[in-house]
Design a protein around this motif. Structure first.
Motif, PDB file in Angstrom:
ATOM      1  N   MET A   1       0.850  -1.165   0.000  1.00  0.00           N
ATOM      2  CA  MET A   1       0.000   0.000   0.000  1.00  0.00           C
ATOM      3  C   MET A   1       0.902   1.236   0.000  1.00  0.00           C
ATOM      4  SD  MET A   1      -2.743   1.047   2.946  1.00  0.00           S
ATOM      5  CE  MET A   1      -1.834   0.470   4.346  1.00  0.00           C
ATOM      6  N   ASP A   2       0.775   2.068  -0.995  1.00  0.00           N
ATOM      7  CA  ASP A   2       1.586   3.269  -1.143  1.00  0.00           C
ATOM      8  C   ASP A   2       0.871   4.442  -0.474  1.00  0.00           C
ATOM      9  OD1 ASP A   2       3.259   5.293  -1.875  1.00  0.00           O
ATOM     10  OD2 ASP A   2       3.019   5.026  -4.031  1.00  0.00           O
ATOM     11  N   HIS A   3       1.476   4.949   0.588  1.00  0.00           N
ATOM     12  CA  HIS A   3       0.862   6.042   1.355  1.00  0.00           C
ATOM     13  C   HIS A   3       0.697   7.308   0.499  1.00  0.00           C
ATOM     14  CE1 HIS A   3       0.835   3.633   4.834  1.00  0.00           C
ATOM     15  NE2 HIS A   3       2.107   3.807   5.203  1.00  0.00           N
ATOM     16  N   TYR A   4       1.624   7.532  -0.409  1.00  0.00           N
ATOM     17  CA  TYR A   4       1.516   8.717  -1.254  1.00  0.00           C
ATOM     18  C   TYR A   4       0.304   8.606  -2.193  1.00  0.00           C
ATOM     19  CZ  TYR A   4       6.191   9.910   0.372  1.00  0.00           C
ATOM     20  OH  TYR A   4       7.260  10.230   1.151  1.00  0.00           O
ATOM     21  N   LYS A   5       0.078   7.410  -2.750  1.00  0.00           N
ATOM     22  CA  LYS A   5      -1.073   7.219  -3.642  1.00  0.00           C
ATOM     23  C   LYS A   5      -2.376   7.361  -2.872  1.00  0.00           C
ATOM     24  CE  LYS A   5       0.827   4.274  -7.252  1.00  0.00           C
ATOM     25  NZ  LYS A   5       0.775   2.945  -7.871  1.00  0.00           N
ATOM     26  N   ILE A   6      -2.410   6.839  -1.656  1.00  0.00           N
ATOM     27  CA  ILE A   6      -3.629   6.917  -0.846  1.00  0.00           C
ATOM     28  C   ILE A   6      -4.033   8.364  -0.623  1.00  0.00           C
ATOM     29  CG2 ILE A   6      -4.546   6.515   1.474  1.00  0.00           C
ATOM     30  CD1 ILE A   6      -3.004   3.872   1.467  1.00  0.00           C
ATOM     31  N   LEU A   7      -3.039   9.221  -0.334  1.00  0.00           N
ATOM     32  CA  LEU A   7      -3.332  10.632  -0.094  1.00  0.00           C
ATOM     33  C   LEU A   7      -3.350  11.441  -1.386  1.00  0.00           C
ATOM     34  CD1 LEU A   7      -1.250  11.290   3.146  1.00  0.00           C
ATOM     35  CD2 LEU A   7      -3.703  10.934   2.954  1.00  0.00           C
ATOM     36  N   GLY A   8      -2.984  10.816  -2.522  1.00  0.00           N
ATOM     37  CA  GLY A   8      -2.984  11.517  -3.803  1.00  0.00           C
ATOM     38  C   GLY A   8      -1.868  12.535  -3.896  1.00  0.00           C
ATOM     39  N   LYS A  50      -9.213   4.477   7.701  1.00  0.00           N
ATOM     40  CA  LYS A  50      -8.075   3.908   8.423  1.00  0.00           C
ATOM     41  C   LYS A  50      -6.800   3.986   7.586  1.00  0.00           C
ATOM     42  CE  LYS A  50     -10.671   0.726  11.367  1.00  0.00           C
ATOM     43  NZ  LYS A  50     -10.974  -0.679  11.669  1.00  0.00           N
ATOM     44  N   GLN A  51      -6.918   3.697   6.283  1.00  0.00           N
ATOM     45  CA  GLN A  51      -5.748   3.782   5.410  1.00  0.00           C
ATOM     46  C   GLN A  51      -5.245   5.217   5.296  1.00  0.00           C
ATOM     47  OE1 GLN A  51      -7.255   2.093   1.786  1.00  0.00           O
ATOM     48  NE2 GLN A  51      -6.706  -0.014   2.377  1.00  0.00           N
ATOM     49  N   VAL A  52      -6.158   6.156   5.168  1.00  0.00           N
ATOM     50  CA  VAL A  52      -5.785   7.569   5.076  1.00  0.00           C
ATOM     51  C   VAL A  52      -5.118   8.016   6.371  1.00  0.00           C
ATOM     52  CG1 VAL A  52      -6.753   9.899   4.968  1.00  0.00           C
ATOM     53  CG2 VAL A  52      -7.500   8.165   3.345  1.00  0.00           C
ATOM     54  N   SER A  53      -5.655   7.589   7.517  1.00  0.00           N
ATOM     55  CA  SER A  53      -5.076   7.964   8.812  1.00  0.00           C
ATOM     56  C   SER A  53      -3.674   7.383   8.975  1.00  0.00           C
ATOM     57  CB  SER A  53      -5.971   7.477   9.953  1.00  0.00           C
ATOM     58  OG  SER A  53      -7.227   8.107   9.892  1.00  0.00           O
ATOM     59  N   GLU A  54      -3.509   6.124   8.584  1.00  0.00           N
ATOM     60  CA  GLU A  54      -2.192   5.489   8.680  1.00  0.00           C
ATOM     61  C   GLU A  54      -1.181   6.190   7.775  1.00  0.00           C
ATOM     62  OE1 GLU A  54       0.011   1.272   7.602  1.00  0.00           O
ATOM     63  OE2 GLU A  54      -2.156   1.292   7.844  1.00  0.00           O
ATOM     64  N   ALA A  55      -1.602   6.517   6.563  1.00  0.00           N
ATOM     65  CA  ALA A  55      -0.722   7.222   5.629  1.00  0.00           C
ATOM     66  C   ALA A  55      -0.324   8.581   6.197  1.00  0.00           C
ATOM     67  CB  ALA A  55      -1.405   7.381   4.277  1.00  0.00           C
ATOM     68  N   TYR A  56      -1.293   9.298   6.760  1.00  0.00           N
ATOM     69  CA  TYR A  56      -1.011  10.608   7.339  1.00  0.00           C
ATOM     70  C   TYR A  56      -0.030  10.497   8.498  1.00  0.00           C
ATOM     71  CZ  TYR A  56      -1.645  14.917   9.955  1.00  0.00           C
ATOM     72  OH  TYR A  56      -1.411  16.074  10.643  1.00  0.00           O
ATOM     73  N   GLU A  57      -0.269   9.554   9.421  1.00  0.00           N
ATOM     74  CA  GLU A  57       0.613   9.390  10.581  1.00  0.00           C
ATOM     75  C   GLU A  57       2.039   9.059  10.156  1.00  0.00           C
ATOM     76  OE1 GLU A  57      -1.059   6.520  13.236  1.00  0.00           O
ATOM     77  OE2 GLU A  57      -2.865   7.709  13.565  1.00  0.00           O
ATOM     78  N   THR A  58       2.184   8.311   9.085  1.00  0.00           N
ATOM     79  CA  THR A  58       3.517   7.950   8.611  1.00  0.00           C
ATOM     80  C   THR A  58       4.198   9.122   7.918  1.00  0.00           C
ATOM     81  OG1 THR A  58       2.852   5.652   8.332  1.00  0.00           O
ATOM     82  CG2 THR A  58       4.809   6.352   7.144  1.00  0.00           C
ATOM     83  N   LEU A  59       3.483   9.807   7.053  1.00  0.00           N
ATOM     84  CA  LEU A  59       4.117  10.841   6.230  1.00  0.00           C
ATOM     85  C   LEU A  59       4.302  12.170   6.955  1.00  0.00           C
ATOM     86  CD1 LEU A  59       2.397  10.197   2.785  1.00  0.00           C
ATOM     87  CD2 LEU A  59       4.589   9.348   3.638  1.00  0.00           C
ATOM     88  N   ILE A  60       3.541  12.440   7.992  1.00  0.00           N
ATOM     89  CA  ILE A  60       3.667  13.727   8.681  1.00  0.00           C
ATOM     90  C   ILE A  60       4.872  13.728   9.620  1.00  0.00           C
ATOM     91  CG2 ILE A  60       2.236  13.327  10.722  1.00  0.00           C
ATOM     92  CD1 ILE A  60       2.144  16.426   8.445  1.00  0.00           C
ATOM     93  N   ASP A  61       5.281  12.557  10.106  1.00  0.00           N
ATOM     94  CA  ASP A  61       6.433  12.438  11.003  1.00  0.00           C
ATOM     95  C   ASP A  61       7.687  12.225  10.148  1.00  0.00           C
ATOM     96  OD1 ASP A  61       8.341  10.481  12.620  1.00  0.00           O
ATOM     97  OD2 ASP A  61       7.217  11.691  14.067  1.00  0.00           O
ATOM     98  N   ASP A  62       8.679  13.097  10.291  1.00  0.00           N
ATOM     99  CA  ASP A  62       9.867  13.047   9.434  1.00  0.00           C
ATOM    100  C   ASP A  62      10.601  11.716   9.529  1.00  0.00           C
ATOM    101  OD1 ASP A  62       9.431  15.603   8.477  1.00  0.00           O
ATOM    102  OD2 ASP A  62      10.613  16.536  10.077  1.00  0.00           O
ATOM    103  N   ARG A  63      10.782  11.210  10.732  1.00  0.00           N
ATOM    104  CA  ARG A  63      11.526   9.950  10.906  1.00  0.00           C
ATOM    105  C   ARG A  63      10.748   8.771  10.301  1.00  0.00           C
ATOM    106  NH1 ARG A  63      15.733   8.158  14.272  1.00  0.00           N
ATOM    107  NH2 ARG A  63      15.884  10.252  15.068  1.00  0.00           N
ATOM    108  N   LYS A  64       9.445   8.710  10.578  1.00  0.00           N
ATOM    109  CA  LYS A  64       8.627   7.625  10.017  1.00  0.00           C
ATOM    110  C   LYS A  64       8.595   7.711   8.494  1.00  0.00           C
ATOM    111  CE  LYS A  64       5.430   7.067  13.904  1.00  0.00           C
ATOM    112  NZ  LYS A  64       4.017   7.216  14.314  1.00  0.00           N
TER     113      LYS A  64
END
Length: 182
Positions: A1-8, A50-64
């Motif tokens: 699952m690509d977090h960037y694609k999920i958030l567009g 849930k997928q959007v939330s997971e993508a956001y939590e990963t991409l908003i944190d620099d280390r994650k």
């Protein structure tokens, strides 16, 4: 699952773009908005939220985000595709914008992760807060062990000048034998 694609989003998205995309999609797929929808629609919206939330939590944190980018790039390279670099590289190169640091590193594109990638992963682990706290605790315990041991020797020498431990044990055994004879 690509977090960037999920958030567009593209891989070059900044934090503000990530927040905006998340807010838009969260409003669209929030379970409360679909409370009166059919069960199928409600389940799909909840899953997407849930997928959007997971993508956001990963991409908003620099280390994650950095860890995710490394994992995603390595898994894509190892998938057997004819991959020769990140497609965003050409976008950045053509626009004279080299923000994607992963494209500037000298990674191998073979079947296994390169030495640089492995070293970077070890370095990331060794700089985590948990690792540093555990290393500090181990250092304190080792130091305390040394201090207690040195203090015990110094105390022994103060109380028993001229005697070694073996001599003291021998004299204690003699005293016990003498008490047993009486």
């Amino acid at each position: 699952m690509d977090h960037y694609k999920i958030l567009g989003l593209t891989r070059s998205a900044n934090k503000e773009e990530i927040k905006q995309a998340f807010r838009k999609l969260a409003m669209e797929f929030h379970p409360d908005k679909h409370a009166h929808s059919s069960n199928q629609l409600k389940e799909n919206a909840t899953l997407k939220f849930k997928q959007v939330s997971e993508a956001y939590e990963t991409l908003i944190d620099d280390r994650k985000r950095a860890d995710y980018n490394i994992r995603y790039n390595n898994s894509y390279r190892n998938s057997g595709s004819n991959y020769r670099g990140n497609s965003d590289y050409y976008y950045y190169r053509n626009n004279n914008n080299y923000q994607n640091s992963y494209n500037r590193n000298n990674y191998s594109y073979g079947g296994s992760a390169s030495i640089v990638t492995k070293f970077e992963m070890v370095l990331r682990y060794m700089t985590t807060r948990a690792f540093l706290l555990n290393a500090a605790l181990a250092g304190v315990l080792l130091g305390a062990t040394y201090v207690v041991d040195a203090g015990g020797e110094a105390l022994w020498k103060m109380q028993n000048s001229g005697k070694s431990f073996e001599e003291a044990v021998e004299s204690v055994e003699k005293a016990k034998a003498f008490d047993d004879k009486r």
